[in-house]
Design a protein around this motif. Structure first.
Motif, PDB file in Angstrom:
ATOM      1  N   GLY A  25       0.822  -1.202   0.000  1.00 49.43           N
ATOM      2  CA  GLY A  25       0.000   0.000   0.000  1.00 49.43           C
ATOM      3  C   GLY A  25       0.854   1.250   0.000  1.00 49.43           C
ATOM      4  O   GLY A  25       1.947   1.257   0.573  1.00 49.43           O
ATOM      5  N   ALA A  33       0.124   3.973   1.515  1.00 49.38           N
ATOM      6  CA  ALA A  33      -0.006   4.660   2.806  1.00 49.38           C
ATOM      7  C   ALA A  33       0.371   3.715   3.954  1.00 49.38           C
ATOM      8  O   ALA A  33      -0.169   3.795   5.043  1.00 49.38           O
ATOM      9  N   GLU A  69      -3.049   2.072  -4.144  1.00 51.40           N
ATOM     10  CA  GLU A  69      -3.071   3.495  -3.782  1.00 51.40           C
ATOM     11  C   GLU A  69      -3.880   3.743  -2.503  1.00 51.40           C
ATOM     12  O   GLU A  69      -5.014   3.276  -2.374  1.00 51.40           O
ATOM     13  N   GLY A  70      -3.262   4.455  -1.563  1.00 52.73           N
ATOM     14  CA  GLY A  70      -3.919   4.862  -0.330  1.00 52.73           C
ATOM     15  C   GLY A  70      -4.100   3.764   0.700  1.00 52.73           C
ATOM     16  O   GLY A  70      -4.652   4.015   1.772  1.00 52.73           O
ATOM     17  N   ALA A  71      -3.634   2.554   0.410  1.00 57.37           N
ATOM     18  CA  ALA A  71      -3.839   1.431   1.337  1.00 57.37           C
ATOM     19  C   ALA A  71      -2.754   1.404   2.415  1.00 57.37           C
ATOM     20  O   ALA A  71      -1.605   1.753   2.173  1.00 57.37           O
ATOM     21  N   ASN A  72      -3.154   0.935   3.583  1.00 57.61           N
ATOM     22  CA  ASN A  72      -2.245   0.846   4.723  1.00 57.61           C
ATOM     23  C   ASN A  72      -1.542  -0.522   4.757  1.00 57.61           C
ATOM     24  O   ASN A  72      -1.555  -1.256   3.776  1.00 57.61           O
ATOM     25  N   GLU A 132      -5.679  -1.893   3.359  1.00 55.66           N
ATOM     26  CA  GLU A 132      -7.019  -1.361   3.560  1.00 55.66           C
ATOM     27  C   GLU A 132      -7.007   0.161   3.531  1.00 55.66           C
ATOM     28  O   GLU A 132      -5.982   0.795   3.781  1.00 55.66           O
ATOM     29  N   VAL A 133      -8.188   0.715   3.235  1.00 55.40           N
ATOM     30  CA  VAL A 133      -8.421   2.152   3.269  1.00 55.40           C
ATOM     31  C   VAL A 133      -9.580   2.414   4.236  1.00 55.40           C
ATOM     32  O   VAL A 133     -10.070   1.477   4.871  1.00 55.40           O
ATOM     33  N   GLU A 175     -14.690  -0.261  -0.463  1.00 54.73           N
ATOM     34  CA  GLU A 175     -13.453  -0.187  -1.250  1.00 54.73           C
ATOM     35  C   GLU A 175     -12.480  -1.286  -0.805  1.00 54.73           C
ATOM     36  O   GLU A 175     -11.776  -1.873  -1.627  1.00 54.73           O
ATOM     37  N   ASN A 176     -12.461  -1.580   0.498  1.00 58.45           N
ATOM     38  CA  ASN A 176     -11.602  -2.653   1.001  1.00 58.45           C
ATOM     39  C   ASN A 176     -11.969  -3.999   0.382  1.00 58.45           C
ATOM     40  O   ASN A 176     -11.095  -4.807   0.083  1.00 58.45           O
TER      41      ASN A 176
END
Length: 186
Positions: free
Chosen positions: A127, A129, A154-157, A161-162, A167-168
């Motif tokens: 991810g 993020a 993009e933007g996932a930890n 996950e976001v 979206e997850n």
């Protein structure tokens, strides 16, 4: 015969989505033996960003994982895949080199420690993020050097996950589709 070996993260165990569903996929893809390397790491506080504690956790996981892997009759398997998460990616890389066999790898959220363990080729998901990976571009370059096909979310930890649950589910489906494609490769 086909063997799939799963290496968890420190707090990301076998009941979490990435490992839970990839185990199901492995079985669906004909892996008749599925092994969970269930090492426990004692000191799990304040590891992120602390190279010394990360190294200690890695060494402890490798030592504890040894008992799970020593009894495997490696020559019985024509296809072996290691599926790993977080610190488990470094442990999986270590053991792929230790057994010196052609072992395919699925790396979920590899860490800098993974590349110190000289990872073997495979597929990775990370991810943008992820607080455990402050420099995603550097991680991608390291993956390329190690011939690891990389997918950036993009933007996932660190759990890929976001903030949005729906979206997850889409992310999880995409990751599992790519994982299944990899498992089905020869």
């Amino acid at each position: 015969m086909k063997l799939a070996v799963f290496f968890p993260g420190i707090g990301y165990r076998f009941d979490k989505p990435l490992l839970y569903y990839s185990k199901k996929l492995a079985a669906e893809c004909g892996f008749d033996t599925i092994l969970e390397v269930d090492y426990q790491i004692k000191k799990t506080k304040n590891i992120r960003g602390n190279e010394e504690k990360m190294q200690q956790a890695y060494q402890e996981a490798c030592q504890n994982g040894k008992q799970f892997l020593e009894s495997i009759s490696w020559e019985d398997y024509e296809d072996v895949v290691f599926v790993s998460k977080s610190i488990g990616t470094a442990v999986a890389a270590h053991y792929a080199n230790h057994y010196q066999r052609k072992i395919r790898q699925i790396y979920y959220t590899p860490l800098a420690q993974t590349f110190l363990a000289n990872p073997t080729p495979g597929i990775a998901f990370s991810g943008t993020a992820d607080p455990w990976v402050p420099d995603v571009e550097s991680l991608i370059r390291q993956c390329q050097k190690s011939k690891i096909e990389t997918h950036r979310i993009e933007g996932a930890n660190h759990s890929l996950e976001v903030a949005d649950t729906m979206e997850n589910l889409k992310i999880l489906q995409e990751v599992m589709e790519k994982s299944r494609e990899y498992l089905q490769r020869k």
